[in-house]
Design a protein around this motif. Structure first.
Motif, PDB file in Angstrom:
ATOM      1  N   VAL A 147      -1.722   6.369  -0.784  1.00  0.00           N
ATOM      2  CA  VAL A 147      -2.161   6.203   0.597  1.00  0.00           C
ATOM      3  C   VAL A 147      -1.167   6.880   1.526  1.00  0.00           C
ATOM      4  O   VAL A 147       0.045   6.644   1.430  1.00  0.00           O
TER       5      VAL A 147
ATOM      6  N   ARG B 128      -0.272   2.346  -5.887  1.00  0.00           N
ATOM      7  CA  ARG B 128      -0.682   1.190  -5.094  1.00  0.00           C
ATOM      8  C   ARG B 128      -1.660   0.306  -5.858  1.00  0.00           C
ATOM      9  O   ARG B 128      -2.346   0.757  -6.785  1.00  0.00           O
TER      10      ARG B 128
ATOM     11  N   THR C 277      -7.504   6.286  -8.175  1.00  0.00           N
ATOM     12  CA  THR C 277      -6.715   5.764  -7.073  1.00  0.00           C
ATOM     13  C   THR C 277      -5.719   6.812  -6.627  1.00  0.00           C
ATOM     14  O   THR C 277      -4.985   7.368  -7.436  1.00  0.00           O
TER      15      THR C 277
ATOM     16  N   ALA D 221      -5.439  -2.252   5.434  1.00  0.00           N
ATOM     17  CA  ALA D 221      -6.224  -1.274   4.683  1.00  0.00           C
ATOM     18  C   ALA D 221      -6.917  -0.305   5.633  1.00  0.00           C
ATOM     19  O   ALA D 221      -6.903   0.919   5.424  1.00  0.00           O
TER      20      ALA D 221
ATOM     21  N   CYS E 172      -4.719   2.260   7.064  1.00  0.00           N
ATOM     22  CA  CYS E 172      -4.360   3.285   6.077  1.00  0.00           C
ATOM     23  C   CYS E 172      -5.564   4.127   5.656  1.00  0.00           C
ATOM     24  O   CYS E 172      -5.468   4.934   4.716  1.00  0.00           O
TER      25      CYS E 172
ATOM     26  N   LEU F 144       0.810  -1.215   0.000  1.00  0.00           N
ATOM     27  CA  LEU F 144       0.000   0.000   0.000  1.00  0.00           C
ATOM     28  C   LEU F 144       0.849   1.273   0.000  1.00  0.00           C
ATOM     29  O   LEU F 144       0.307   2.375  -0.109  1.00  0.00           O
ATOM     30  N   GLN F 145       2.167   1.126   0.088  1.00  0.00           N
ATOM     31  CA  GLN F 145       3.049   2.290   0.055  1.00  0.00           C
ATOM     32  C   GLN F 145       3.815   2.425  -1.257  1.00  0.00           C
ATOM     33  O   GLN F 145       4.611   3.347  -1.409  1.00  0.00           O
TER      34      GLN F 145
ATOM     35  N   LEU G 249     -10.251  -0.936  -1.787  1.00  0.00           N
ATOM     36  CA  LEU G 249      -9.316  -2.041  -2.006  1.00  0.00           C
ATOM     37  C   LEU G 249     -10.079  -3.349  -1.951  1.00  0.00           C
ATOM     38  O   LEU G 249     -10.750  -3.651  -0.960  1.00  0.00           O
TER      39      LEU G 249
END
Length: 352
Positions: A343, A242, A340, A261, A264, A237-238, A272
């Protein structure tokens, strides 16, 4: 085996003569008795292996036990297999002995000594492999064995039961592609396990069939546990762009992905989508209920016992059996968000 001996089986009396011990000592070694010196045991075992000795008749003291060996017993995944083995063992008036080997791919050395003392009707090993010397010793005592979900690619003569891991990987990834996802991450299992690699191959094949490129930054190897899923999901997620979906190689890892998730600030499945693997009980009661690949764990346990009993009876049996997997769609997957965004790094770990 020396020249001229290939055409006949060596007798225990001849083993005793070559080892320079009594026939009763050879019998003690063969039966796993402890009242034999280590040096004598090694000498006799070496001769039994050298001559590929195998019992031609079954011992009368054979216990109505099935030995079930795991490298760990701390997951709901294990419980499903145990239920399958117990179901069929009970139907054949046998009990189940659970052993935790403590090593990932092969039972610890003292495990074999315990098995020879217990004299079970057979052994079922999970996520494992067997050294050649151990296989020969089990064969010599006419103790059949079957491996469930082998850690590596088993030898052609090693009986095993598994599931269609490649097909499961394809089905999970294709489901996400059909929903419109193109940035799909994967957290498979340990890198040295056959089922992990097969699911990863299925993921890659589904991307190929859809004309989507592989992105190495979206691939992680996990450990099949919640904590591992959480940690690897935090990494995914980084990445600069992503994924909009993650295929986790186990339901426990998928739970970890959903917790990451939330930490974040992402919603599942709105931001997600998550797909798991196994379809254990927790998948139905997670929030949201988890889309997953059903792996027939109980049936795998039952088939392993069936194969064991056929081997014990000397009946013809397939060496390798693969059971079908299937996609179970619940509420953790949806089309990707229209846009998107990156995050932000979480300020604190989530609920784990």
């Amino acid at each position: 085996m020396r020249d001229g001996e290939e055409s006949r089986r060596i007798t225990l009396a001849e083993v005793a003569q070559q080892a320079g011990v009594s026939l009763s000592t050879v019998s003690k070694v063969l039966n796993g008795r402890q009242d034999v010196s280590p040096a004598t045991r090694v000498k006799v075992e070496r001769l039994l292996e050298e001559h590929a000795y195998r019992r031609t008749t079954r011992v009368t003291r054979e216990a109505p036990l099935i030995e079930l060996v795991f490298h760990e017993l701390d997951s709901v995944w294990s419980m499903e297999l145990i239920r399958g083995v117990e179901n069929l063992a009970k139907a054949h008036q046998a009990s189940v002995v659970l052993t935790e080997s403590g090593t990932r791919h092969a039972p610890a050395p003292d495990w074999l000594e315990g098995v020879l003392q217990r004299r079970p009707i057979g052994v079922v090993l999970v996520f494992s492999s067997l050294p050649d010397a151990v296989k020969r010793q089990l064969d010599a005592r006419s103790i059949p064995f079957v491996i469930v979900d082998p850690a590596g690619d088993p030898e052609p003569d090693v009986p095993s039961v598994g599931s269609a891991n490649w097909s499961g990987g394809v089905a999970a990834t294709r489901h996400l592609i059909d929903l419109g996802h193109q940035r799909i991450g994967i957290i498979t299992g340990p890198e040295d396990m056959l089922c992990s690699l097969a699911r990863l191959d299925g993921y890659r094949s589904a991307l190929n069939m859809a004309g989507l490129d592989h992105d190495a930054t979206l691939v992680r190897f996990g450990d099949f546990h919640v904590e591992g899923g959480y940690a690897r999901a935090m990494e995914l997620l980084q990445v600069p762009e992503r994924p909009t979906a993650v295929f986790a190689g186990s339901d426990l890892q998928a739970i970890g992905v959903m917790e990451a998730a939330r930490a974040c600030g992402l919603r599942v499945p709105e931001d997600l989508s998550v797909v798991g693997y196994d379809d254990v009980m927790i998948a139905r009661w997670s929030s949201p209920p988890l889309t997953t690949i059903h792996q027939p764990l109980r049936e795998m346990g039952e088939e392993a016992v069936q194969m064991l009993l056929r081997l014990r009876a000397g009946e013809p049996s397939v060496t390798r059996m693969e059971l079908a997997t299937s996609l179970v769609v619940r509420k953790s997957t949806a089309p990707p968000p229209a846009q998107t965004v990156r995050v932000p790094r979480p300020t604190a770990r989530g609920a784990l």
